[in-house]
Write an enzyme that holds these catalytic residues in place. Structure first.
Site, PDB file in Angstrom:
ATOM      1  N   LEU A 159       0.842  -1.201   0.000  1.00  0.00           N
ATOM      2  CA  LEU A 159       0.000   0.000   0.000  1.00  0.00           C
ATOM      3  C   LEU A 159       0.879   1.255   0.000  1.00  0.00           C
ATOM      4  CD1 LEU A 159      -2.530  -1.290   2.705  1.00  0.00           C
ATOM      5  CD2 LEU A 159      -2.980  -1.022   0.253  1.00  0.00           C
ATOM      6  N   ILE A 198      11.838  16.815  -8.865  1.00  0.00           N
ATOM      7  CA  ILE A 198      12.319  15.435  -8.771  1.00  0.00           C
ATOM      8  C   ILE A 198      13.736  15.315  -9.335  1.00  0.00           C
ATOM      9  CG2 ILE A 198      11.906  13.061  -9.585  1.00  0.00           C
ATOM     10  CD1 ILE A 198       8.907  13.617  -9.302  1.00  0.00           C
ATOM     11  N   GLY A 199      14.002  15.969 -10.462  1.00  0.00           N
ATOM     12  CA  GLY A 199      15.324  15.916 -11.074  1.00  0.00           C
ATOM     13  C   GLY A 199      16.391  16.501 -10.161  1.00  0.00           C
ATOM     14  N   LEU A 200      16.063  17.615  -9.515  1.00  0.00           N
ATOM     15  CA  LEU A 200      17.060  18.267  -8.656  1.00  0.00           C
ATOM     16  C   LEU A 200      17.275  17.477  -7.370  1.00  0.00           C
ATOM     17  CD1 LEU A 200      16.017  21.953  -9.324  1.00  0.00           C
ATOM     18  CD2 LEU A 200      18.176  20.864  -9.989  1.00  0.00           C
ATOM     19  N   GLU A 201      16.205  16.860  -6.855  1.00  0.00           N
ATOM     20  CA  GLU A 201      16.382  16.047  -5.640  1.00  0.00           C
ATOM     21  C   GLU A 201      17.244  14.813  -5.943  1.00  0.00           C
ATOM     22  OE1 GLU A 201      12.321  17.209  -3.156  1.00  0.00           O
ATOM     23  OE2 GLU A 201      12.617  15.133  -3.739  1.00  0.00           O
ATOM     24  N   HIS A 240      13.739  31.620  20.098  1.00  0.00           N
ATOM     25  CA  HIS A 240      15.125  31.919  19.725  1.00  0.00           C
ATOM     26  C   HIS A 240      16.043  30.858  20.326  1.00  0.00           C
ATOM     27  CE1 HIS A 240      18.744  34.217  18.916  1.00  0.00           C
ATOM     28  NE2 HIS A 240      19.137  33.964  20.162  1.00  0.00           N
ATOM     29  N   ASP A 269      -3.246  13.151  -7.815  1.00  0.00           N
ATOM     30  CA  ASP A 269      -2.500  13.413  -9.048  1.00  0.00           C
ATOM     31  C   ASP A 269      -3.309  13.178 -10.324  1.00  0.00           C
ATOM     32  OD1 ASP A 269      -0.315  13.872  -7.433  1.00  0.00           O
ATOM     33  OD2 ASP A 269       1.015  12.443  -8.445  1.00  0.00           O
ATOM     34  N   THR A 271      -5.962   7.205  -8.642  1.00  0.00           N
ATOM     35  CA  THR A 271      -4.992   6.324  -9.300  1.00  0.00           C
ATOM     36  C   THR A 271      -3.633   6.978  -9.545  1.00  0.00           C
ATOM     37  OG1 THR A 271      -6.128   6.915 -11.339  1.00  0.00           O
ATOM     38  CG2 THR A 271      -6.637   4.764 -10.411  1.00  0.00           C
ATOM     39  N   LEU A 303       1.172  16.677  -5.651  1.00  0.00           N
ATOM     40  CA  LEU A 303       1.823  16.647  -4.341  1.00  0.00           C
ATOM     41  C   LEU A 303       1.071  15.718  -3.403  1.00  0.00           C
ATOM     42  CD1 LEU A 303       2.517  20.465  -3.955  1.00  0.00           C
ATOM     43  CD2 LEU A 303       4.229  18.672  -4.296  1.00  0.00           C
TER      44      LEU A 303
HETATM   45  C1  LIG Z   1      10.610  10.504  -6.898  1.00  0.00           C
HETATM   46  C2  LIG Z   1       9.397  11.236  -6.393  1.00  0.00           C
HETATM   47  C3  LIG Z   1       9.494  12.025  -5.265  1.00  0.00           C
HETATM   48  C4  LIG Z   1       8.380  12.686  -4.781  1.00  0.00           C
HETATM   49  N1  LIG Z   1       8.520  13.451  -3.652  1.00  0.00           N
HETATM   50  C5  LIG Z   1       7.455  14.108  -3.162  1.00  0.00           C
HETATM   51  C6  LIG Z   1       7.559  14.863  -1.968  1.00  0.00           C
HETATM   52  O1  LIG Z   1       8.616  14.924  -1.348  1.00  0.00           O
HETATM   53  N2  LIG Z   1       6.457  15.491  -1.512  1.00  0.00           N
HETATM   54  C7  LIG Z   1       5.258  15.449  -2.184  1.00  0.00           C
HETATM   55  O2  LIG Z   1       4.290  16.053  -1.736  1.00  0.00           O
HETATM   56  N3  LIG Z   1       5.126  14.725  -3.318  1.00  0.00           N
HETATM   57  C8  LIG Z   1       6.190  14.064  -3.816  1.00  0.00           C
HETATM   58  N4  LIG Z   1       6.042  13.299  -4.938  1.00  0.00           N
HETATM   59  C9  LIG Z   1       4.721  13.252  -5.592  1.00  0.00           C
HETATM   60  C10 LIG Z   1       3.797  12.299  -4.830  1.00  0.00           C
HETATM   61  O3  LIG Z   1       4.374  11.020  -4.788  1.00  0.00           O
HETATM   62  C11 LIG Z   1       2.438  12.261  -5.500  1.00  0.00           C
HETATM   63  O4  LIG Z   1       1.928  13.570  -5.631  1.00  0.00           O
HETATM   64  C12 LIG Z   1       1.458  11.430  -4.681  1.00  0.00           C
HETATM   65  O5  LIG Z   1       1.929  10.116  -4.499  1.00  0.00           O
HETATM   66  C13 LIG Z   1       0.087  11.398  -5.361  1.00  0.00           C
HETATM   67  O6  LIG Z   1      -0.780  10.644  -4.594  1.00  0.00           O
HETATM   68  P1  LIG Z   1      -2.048   9.920  -5.225  1.00  0.00           P
HETATM   69  O7  LIG Z   1      -2.754   9.328  -4.064  1.00  0.00           O
HETATM   70  O8  LIG Z   1      -2.778  10.846  -6.107  1.00  0.00           O
HETATM   71  O9  LIG Z   1      -1.472   8.766  -6.171  1.00  0.00           O
HETATM   72  P2  LIG Z   1      -0.275   7.728  -6.099  1.00  0.00           P
HETATM   73  O10 LIG Z   1       0.576   7.911  -4.922  1.00  0.00           O
HETATM   74  O11 LIG Z   1       0.372   7.776  -7.439  1.00  0.00           O
HETATM   75  O12 LIG Z   1      -1.006   6.342  -5.891  1.00  0.00           O
HETATM   76  C14 LIG Z   1      -1.865   5.799  -6.833  1.00  0.00           C
HETATM   77  C15 LIG Z   1      -1.886   4.294  -6.677  1.00  0.00           C
HETATM   78  O13 LIG Z   1      -2.936   3.781  -7.485  1.00  0.00           O
HETATM   79  C16 LIG Z   1      -2.501   2.581  -8.117  1.00  0.00           C
HETATM   80  N5  LIG Z   1      -3.311   2.390  -9.302  1.00  0.00           N
HETATM   81  C17 LIG Z   1      -3.334   3.141 -10.432  1.00  0.00           C
HETATM   82  N6  LIG Z   1      -4.272   2.671 -11.287  1.00  0.00           N
HETATM   83  C18 LIG Z   1      -4.849   1.611 -10.676  1.00  0.00           C
HETATM   84  C19 LIG Z   1      -5.884   0.729 -11.037  1.00  0.00           C
HETATM   85  N7  LIG Z   1      -6.554   0.850 -12.187  1.00  0.00           N
HETATM   86  N8  LIG Z   1      -6.207  -0.264 -10.171  1.00  0.00           N
HETATM   87  C20 LIG Z   1      -5.565  -0.403  -8.988  1.00  0.00           C
HETATM   88  N9  LIG Z   1      -4.591   0.420  -8.594  1.00  0.00           N
HETATM   89  C21 LIG Z   1      -4.247   1.418  -9.419  1.00  0.00           C
HETATM   90  C22 LIG Z   1      -1.038   2.872  -8.403  1.00  0.00           C
HETATM   91  O14 LIG Z   1      -0.300   1.698  -8.586  1.00  0.00           O
HETATM   92  C23 LIG Z   1      -0.630   3.601  -7.128  1.00  0.00           C
HETATM   93  O15 LIG Z   1      -0.180   2.698  -6.152  1.00  0.00           O
HETATM   94  C24 LIG Z   1       7.132  12.587  -5.441  1.00  0.00           C
HETATM   95  C25 LIG Z   1       7.018  11.779  -6.580  1.00  0.00           C
HETATM   96  C26 LIG Z   1       8.128  11.103  -7.044  1.00  0.00           C
HETATM   97  C27 LIG Z   1       7.994  10.229  -8.248  1.00  0.00           C
END
Ligand SMILES: Cc1cc2nc3c(=O)[nH]c(=O)nc-3n(C[C@H](O)[C@H](O)[C@H](O)COP(=O)(O)OP(=O)(O)OC[C@H]3O[C@@H](n4cnc5c(N)ncnc54)[C@H](O)[C@@H]3O)c2cc1C
Length: 464
Positions: free
Chosen positions: A40, A183-186, A443, A312, A142, A319
């Site tokens: 999860l 992401i690229g800079l991190e 402080h 997303d 998703t 985020l």
């Molecule tokens: C390298 C990296 C670093 C990041 N760092 C940060 C950070 O520091 N801070 C921050 O705020 N954000 C960060 N993000 C962005 C953050 O991860 C996303 O904004 C966040 O995870 C979005 O959440 P979500 O719940 O919309 O979807 P997600 O976290 O993308 O989760 C969606 C889930 O749904 C599943 N899924 C998709 N379609 C289906 C389907 N049809 N059936 C069943 N399951 C499905 C996927 O497999 C996934 O597990 C980062 C992203 C990356 C790639």
């Protein structure tokens, strides 16, 4: 109600989906959450926020010891070595602990975890791993996946995306990061700290698109000082593999003579795109917009009654905390309560060193809307930052010229990601810069720089 019928089924267990599931169950809804991953937590916990922060933390410790920075504090090291395997082990341990934590919370709150890929069969039913499930309401959470770059095919070995960049078995000699965003800079910072020469190729004139202009300039200055080779206004047009190397072809963004860059590893990080493939949205009567996102109203309703979307996969910043807040709000709405997310006040953070953070309008956006007052305070003037030798950066507060209401706060500071919470809270309460300036700050803390920047809005900071 049959066993396979639910009040609510959430598709996706990322920060949007799992938070929505827990809150809905807390509010008494019979809830299930589907995810196609083995664990999860979605992108965030498995391949995003958490693993990247684990490597950022570990690589920062390594760089501090390796660069001699620790010795300057009287902490001498000898026989220092990089154990990349152990570093990856720490990353995997963090993922395991946190994804297991969500599993525990699902059990505790009686959220049913449906394992497999979900696809709609009608507007009130889905299929997961060959089984049909019905629900009164659905939340699509998703998430998103890496946007590919035509001509630069990701092989997860030499040409990697953010997921494979977290798992490199060896520190590359030269790494080219395509895209100067968060992401690229991190991830570029991680591998630069561990010894790679990092070249960032950015199409736009400046790195960190969407952020305040001063912040973008200061960040570029600091990253260059750290050793990043930043090439802006440059586009990548193709990649060819030659032996163990990748030869990238680049040219000026506006057109002009092409040249090449040789790299051991190329990271494609030009953005992310919403995940809707394979959901069979059409069977539910849903369509996506031109950007592939699912459009929603302020209550997260899609165009089909009973189907909601968050995170997303919907428009707005990609985020984790935006997705989480939307998850809570949508669950509260579905339980008959009021659920609100103030999209004007969503902080964003880049977890480099120093960190970069902002909330609300950039100075450019605020000036386009009307007259503003701006207060800026350098971290060099902050006693704690100066003592810790973290003097790079500043805090900037943008306030409405007439009402003094804070419109935006931007900062570059070692702990900006933590400091920005105060600014978000102040803005949520409609604070003026005077409210912040007259709030007592402990402080010595980096947060005193927020107070001083607020004092600077009226031209009266003390420590500059
Ligand atoms: C390298 C990296 C670093 C990041 N760092 C940060 C950070 O520091 N801070 C921050 O705020 N954000 C960060 N993000 C962005 C953050 O991860 C996303 O904004 C966040 O995870 C979005 O959440 P979500 O719940 O919309 O979807 P997600 O976290 O993308 O989760 C969606 C889930 O749904 C599943 N899924 C998709 N379609 C289906 C389907 N049809 N059936 C069943 N399951 C499905 C996927 O497999 C996934 O597990 C980062 C992203 C990356 C790639």
């Amino acid at each position: 109600m049959a066993d396979t019928d639910f009040d609510l089924i959430i598709i996706g267990s990322g920060p949007g989906g799992y938070v929505a599931a827990i809150r809905a169950a807390q509010l008494g809804l019979k809830t299930a959450c589907v995810d196609s991953r083995d664990t999860l937590g979605g992108t965030c916990l498995n391949v995003g926020c958490i693993p990247s922060k684990a490597l950022l933390h570990a690589s920062e410790l390594y760089e501090e010891a390796h660069s001699g920075a620790l010795a300057k504090w009287g902490v001498k090291t000898s026989g220092l070595e990089l154990d990349l395997g152990a570093m990856h082990g720490a990353r995997l341990e963090a993922i395991k602990g946190l994804t297991g934590g969500i599993e525990f919370l699902f059990r505790k709150n009686k959220v049913e975890w449906l394992k497999g890929h979900a696809k709609f069969t009608a507007k009130d039913s889905i299929e997961v791993a060959g089984k049909a499930y019905r629900a009164k309401n659905f939340v699509i959470a998703t998430g998103s996946s890496v946007t590919p770059l035509p001509g630069v095919e990701i092989d997860h070995q030499r040409i990697v995306d953010s997921t494979s960049a977290l798992e490199l078995a060896k520190v590359p000699g030269t790494m080219v990061v395509i895209g100067g965003g968060v992401i690229g800079l991190e991830l570029g910072s991680v591998w630069r700290r561990l010894g790679a020469s990092v070249i960032v190729v950015e199409y736009l004139d400046q790195i960190l698109p969407g952020m305040d202009g001063d912040v973008r300039k200061e960040a570029a200055r600091i990253f260059k000082k750290q050793g990043f080779d930043i090439r802006t206004a440059t586009k990548v047009t193709g990649a060819a593999k030659k032996g163990k190397k990748v030869i990238l072809t680049v040219e000026p963004a506006k057109g002009g003579a092409a040249s090449t860059i040789e790299a051991d590893t190329v990271l494609v990080s030009i953005g992310r795109r919403p995940n809707t493939e394979g959901l069979d949205l059409a069977k539910a009567g849903l369509a996506t917009n031109k950007a592939g996102q699912i459009e929603v109203d302020r209550d997260f309703k899609t165009s089909v009654p009973g189907i909601y979307a968050i995170g997303d996969v919907t428009p707005g910043p990609m985020l984790a905390h935006k997705a989480e807040d939307e998850g809570i709000a949508v669950a509260e709405i579905l339980a008959g309560q009021i659920g609100i997310v103030n999209h004007e006040v969503i902080p964003s953070v880049v977890y480099t060193m120093p960190e970069i953070a902002g909330v609300g309008l950039t100075e450019e956006e605020a000036r386009a809307q009307g007259e503003v007052k701006v207060g800026k305070f350098p971290m060099m003037g902050n006693s704690r930052a100066k003592t810790n030798r973290e003097g790079d950066g500043f805090v900037k507060i943008i306030a409405d010229a007439k009402s003094d209401r804070v419109l935006g706060v931007w900062m570059v500071a070692s702990v900006a990601g933590t400091m920005i919470a105060e600014a978000a809270l102040a803005m949520e309460f409609g604070a003026t810069s005077e409210d912040i300036a007259y709030t007592c700050h402990a402080h010595p803390t980096h947060s005193e720089a927020v107070k001083e920047a607020a004092m600077a809005v009226t031209g009266k900071p003390i420590h500059v």
